[in-house]
Design a protein around this motif. Structure first.
Motif, PDB file in Angstrom:
ATOM      1  N   VAL A 134      -1.904   2.559   9.033  1.00 36.65           N
ATOM      2  CA  VAL A 134      -1.768   2.873   7.608  1.00 36.65           C
ATOM      3  C   VAL A 134      -3.449   2.656   7.167  1.00 36.65           C
ATOM      4  O   VAL A 134      -3.442   3.991   5.913  1.00 36.65           O
ATOM      5  CB  VAL A 134      -0.173   2.247   6.587  1.00 36.65           C
ATOM      6  CG1 VAL A 134      -0.441   2.781   5.007  1.00 36.65           C
ATOM      7  CG2 VAL A 134       0.850   2.357   7.846  1.00 36.65           C
ATOM      8  N   TYR A 188      -5.577   5.491   5.849  1.00 33.63           N
ATOM      9  CA  TYR A 188      -5.973   6.043   4.118  1.00 33.63           C
ATOM     10  C   TYR A 188      -7.545   5.810   3.679  1.00 33.63           C
ATOM     11  O   TYR A 188      -7.948   6.505   2.799  1.00 33.63           O
ATOM     12  CB  TYR A 188      -5.207   4.624   3.535  1.00 33.63           C
ATOM     13  CG  TYR A 188      -5.671   4.055   1.950  1.00 33.63           C
ATOM     14  CD1 TYR A 188      -4.982   4.823   1.137  1.00 33.63           C
ATOM     15  CD2 TYR A 188      -6.427   3.625   1.574  1.00 33.63           C
ATOM     16  CE1 TYR A 188      -5.734   5.052  -0.607  1.00 33.63           C
ATOM     17  CE2 TYR A 188      -6.763   3.289   0.398  1.00 33.63           C
ATOM     18  CZ  TYR A 188      -6.331   3.886  -1.223  1.00 33.63           C
ATOM     19  OH  TYR A 188      -6.798   3.908  -1.530  1.00 33.63           O
ATOM     20  N   LYS A 208       3.922   6.082  -9.867  1.00 33.79           N
ATOM     21  CA  LYS A 208       5.142   5.495  -9.172  1.00 33.79           C
ATOM     22  C   LYS A 208       6.016   6.160  -9.844  1.00 33.79           C
ATOM     23  O   LYS A 208       6.667   7.561  -8.876  1.00 33.79           O
ATOM     24  CB  LYS A 208       5.602   4.135  -9.128  1.00 33.79           C
ATOM     25  CG  LYS A 208       6.530   4.183  -8.066  1.00 33.79           C
ATOM     26  CD  LYS A 208       7.303   3.077  -7.293  1.00 33.79           C
ATOM     27  CE  LYS A 208       8.428   2.697  -6.803  1.00 33.79           C
ATOM     28  NZ  LYS A 208       8.838   1.523  -6.260  1.00 33.79           N
ATOM     29  N   SER A 225       4.305   9.622   0.389  1.00 34.55           N
ATOM     30  CA  SER A 225       3.928   9.067  -0.464  1.00 34.55           C
ATOM     31  C   SER A 225       2.471   8.073   0.075  1.00 34.55           C
ATOM     32  O   SER A 225       2.124   7.614  -1.141  1.00 34.55           O
ATOM     33  CB  SER A 225       5.009   7.044   0.164  1.00 34.55           C
ATOM     34  OG  SER A 225       5.220   7.283   1.825  1.00 34.55           O
ATOM     35  N   LEU A 226       2.046   8.043   0.929  1.00 37.45           N
ATOM     36  CA  LEU A 226       0.710   7.738   1.318  1.00 37.45           C
ATOM     37  C   LEU A 226      -0.621   8.344   0.804  1.00 37.45           C
ATOM     38  O   LEU A 226      -1.523   8.075   0.214  1.00 37.45           O
ATOM     39  CB  LEU A 226       0.645   7.894   3.088  1.00 37.45           C
ATOM     40  CG  LEU A 226      -0.821   7.142   3.253  1.00 37.45           C
ATOM     41  CD1 LEU A 226      -1.262   5.920   3.015  1.00 37.45           C
ATOM     42  CD2 LEU A 226      -1.407   7.199   4.561  1.00 37.45           C
ATOM     43  N   LEU A 262      -1.353   7.904  -2.866  1.00 40.87           N
ATOM     44  CA  LEU A 262      -2.193   6.362  -3.413  1.00 40.87           C
ATOM     45  C   LEU A 262      -2.921   6.985  -3.068  1.00 40.87           C
ATOM     46  O   LEU A 262      -4.203   6.601  -3.597  1.00 40.87           O
ATOM     47  CB  LEU A 262      -1.808   5.159  -2.513  1.00 40.87           C
ATOM     48  CG  LEU A 262      -0.250   4.733  -2.626  1.00 40.87           C
ATOM     49  CD1 LEU A 262      -0.091   3.240  -0.947  1.00 40.87           C
ATOM     50  CD2 LEU A 262      -0.695   3.517  -4.065  1.00 40.87           C
ATOM     51  N   ALA A 273      -0.902  -0.431  -3.566  1.00 38.43           N
ATOM     52  CA  ALA A 273       0.524   0.080  -2.979  1.00 38.43           C
ATOM     53  C   ALA A 273       1.495  -1.289  -3.257  1.00 38.43           C
ATOM     54  O   ALA A 273       2.361  -0.616  -2.830  1.00 38.43           O
ATOM     55  CB  ALA A 273      -0.875  -0.283  -1.735  1.00 38.43           C
ATOM     56  N   GLY A 315       5.190   0.423  -2.404  1.00 37.97           N
ATOM     57  CA  GLY A 315       6.169   0.288  -1.959  1.00 37.97           C
ATOM     58  C   GLY A 315       6.379  -0.903  -1.193  1.00 37.97           C
ATOM     59  O   GLY A 315       7.402  -1.256  -0.591  1.00 37.97           O
ATOM     60  N   GLY A 323       6.202  -2.383   2.524  1.00 40.33           N
ATOM     61  CA  GLY A 323       5.402  -0.805   2.966  1.00 40.33           C
ATOM     62  C   GLY A 323       6.226   0.275   2.643  1.00 40.33           C
ATOM     63  O   GLY A 323       6.563   0.957   3.208  1.00 40.33           O
ATOM     64  N   SER A 354       5.782   3.075   5.345  1.00 37.97           N
ATOM     65  CA  SER A 354       3.745   4.201   4.863  1.00 37.97           C
ATOM     66  C   SER A 354       2.458   3.934   3.983  1.00 37.97           C
ATOM     67  O   SER A 354       2.182   4.629   4.714  1.00 37.97           O
ATOM     68  CB  SER A 354       5.199   5.610   4.693  1.00 37.97           C
ATOM     69  OG  SER A 354       5.574   5.496   3.166  1.00 37.97           O
ATOM     70  N   THR A 355       3.485   2.412   2.970  1.00 37.66           N
ATOM     71  CA  THR A 355       3.240   2.390   2.718  1.00 37.66           C
ATOM     72  C   THR A 355       2.318   0.334   3.104  1.00 37.66           C
ATOM     73  O   THR A 355       1.744   0.426   2.334  1.00 37.66           O
ATOM     74  CB  THR A 355       2.749   2.320   1.247  1.00 37.66           C
ATOM     75  OG1 THR A 355       4.380   1.823   0.998  1.00 37.66           O
ATOM     76  CG2 THR A 355       2.788   3.324   0.779  1.00 37.66           C
ATOM     77  N   PHE A 401       0.499  -1.203   3.923  1.00 32.87           N
ATOM     78  CA  PHE A 401      -1.880  -1.617   4.129  1.00 32.87           C
ATOM     79  C   PHE A 401      -1.717  -2.966   4.775  1.00 32.87           C
ATOM     80  O   PHE A 401      -0.858  -3.868   5.225  1.00 32.87           O
ATOM     81  CB  PHE A 401      -2.082  -1.679   2.631  1.00 32.87           C
ATOM     82  CG  PHE A 401      -2.393  -0.043   2.232  1.00 32.87           C
ATOM     83  CD1 PHE A 401      -3.183   0.868   2.657  1.00 32.87           C
ATOM     84  CD2 PHE A 401      -1.389   0.147   1.817  1.00 32.87           C
ATOM     85  CE1 PHE A 401      -3.135   2.001   2.427  1.00 32.87           C
ATOM     86  CE2 PHE A 401      -1.015   1.720   0.762  1.00 32.87           C
ATOM     87  CZ  PHE A 401      -2.504   2.186   1.337  1.00 32.87           C
TER      88      PHE A 401
END
Length: 323
Positions: free
Chosen positions: A94, A98, A148, A178-179, A182, A253, A257, A261, A266-267, A269
């Motif tokens: 992830v 990113y 968000k 979702s990514l 961000l 993040a 998330g 995540g 998916s988030t 990090f």
């Protein structure tokens, strides 16, 4: 009446003094001590707040430590454990995705805005401040919460997309988007690299553009052959800085998330997973090892960028690429 005695100065001595300039003050025994005294706040700070925690973290990365019991030496087990940890591998994936998306999008947007603001126009100061503003507040928790909400189901962005026939069901709850939400938040905070790009564009001589126009070069050719080579050091600086910052993304993040995540990892990090292991599961030894792996990864990426920069970064006075 007293007589004033005038001592003649030899011609050679006068010429020597003109060549060497005024004599420097002799160094006194206490000069070194005074220098260290003025540096002492910085020295104490770097030892207690930087070097000390780094050495402690390096030691803990080879131990099993839960913040409550005495650290137990386990050698390289924490580092070996990472490569069999599915969530750690997911956090690396992830974070890498990113960085690969956010950094180029942000730099392209910052350079485009800087080129627009480089030309003289009415209200130029207002536009510069307006574009720079998000960089000052973009990393705050409140902005991440608003962001968000903007990308949630039935929110502003969702309604706009529905108006053109695109149904995403809200980006914040969709693992496929979702990514990217961000990534767009990072691109919105383009103020800092934009200002640096603008400073670099101001240093490009106008004579080069005028000569290119006389030769019949179009806008794209002038941008590719003049603008990019002339601002390549600034471009490299922004690329390096934004890449390092992207690896350390945390606040936005975490707000979007959470510690797991969400949605569907998916988030997740790298810094989120590190924080969750260290302060959520109290596995501080494992978290310390993750931190040093992150440092190693960022260091390797930095070395790679410096090595590749030799072929495309040009400095004033160089006859070609920097070797």
């Amino acid at each position: 009446m007293s007589r004033t005695t005038i001592t003649p100065v030899r011609a050679g001595e006068a010429q020597a003094e003109e060549r060497t300039g005024p004599r420097k003050r002799a160094r006194l025994p206490g000069d070194g001590l005074a220098g260290y005294l003025f540096l002492s706040p910085w020295i104490i700070g770097i030892v207690l707040l930087t070097l000390g925690p780094m050495v402690t973290s390096l030691y803990l990365s080879f131990t099993d430590y839960d913040l409550f019991n005495t650290p137990r030496w386990i050698g390289l087990e924490n580092y070996e454990r990472m490569f069999s940890d599915a969530r750690w591998l997911r956090s690396v994936e992830v974070t890498a995705l990113y960085v690969a998306l956010a950094v180029p999008i942000k730099l392209v947007a910052a350079l485009a805005v800087a080129m627009l603001l480089n030309s003289k126009r009415r209200g130029q100061g207002f536009y510069r401040a307006a574009f720079y503003g998000p960089s000052l507040i973009g990393g705050s928790v409140s902005v991440a919460i608003v962001w968000k909400m903007m990308f949630s189901d039935d929110s502003v962005v969702d309604q706009l997309l529905l108006g053109v026939g695109i149904d995403t069901g809200g980006w914040a709850g969709n693992p496929d988007f979702s990514l990217m939400m961000l990534v767009l938040l990072a691109a919105w905070q383009l103020g800092a690299p934009m200002v640096i790009f603008l400073a670099g564009l101001k240093q490009v001589p106008r004579e080069l553009y005028e000569a290119a126009e006389v030769d019949g070069a179009g806008p794209w050719r002038r941008f590719r052959s003049i603008t990019l080579p002339m601002i390549s050091p600034v471009l490299f600086f922004n690329l390096l800085l934004e890449t390092i910052n992207a690896f350390q993304v945390f606040t936005s993040a975490y707000v979007v998330g959470g510690p797991n995540g969400q949605p569907a990892g998916s988030t997740l990090f790298y810094t989120i997973y590190l924080f969750d292991r260290g302060f959520g599961d109290y596995q501080m030894g494992y978290a310390s090892a993750m931190a040093w792996m992150l440092l190693l990864g960022v260091g390797l990426v930095t070395v790679f960028l410096f090595r590749t920069a030799r072929g495309w970064v040009h400095y004033t006075g160089d006859s070609g690429s920097r070797r």
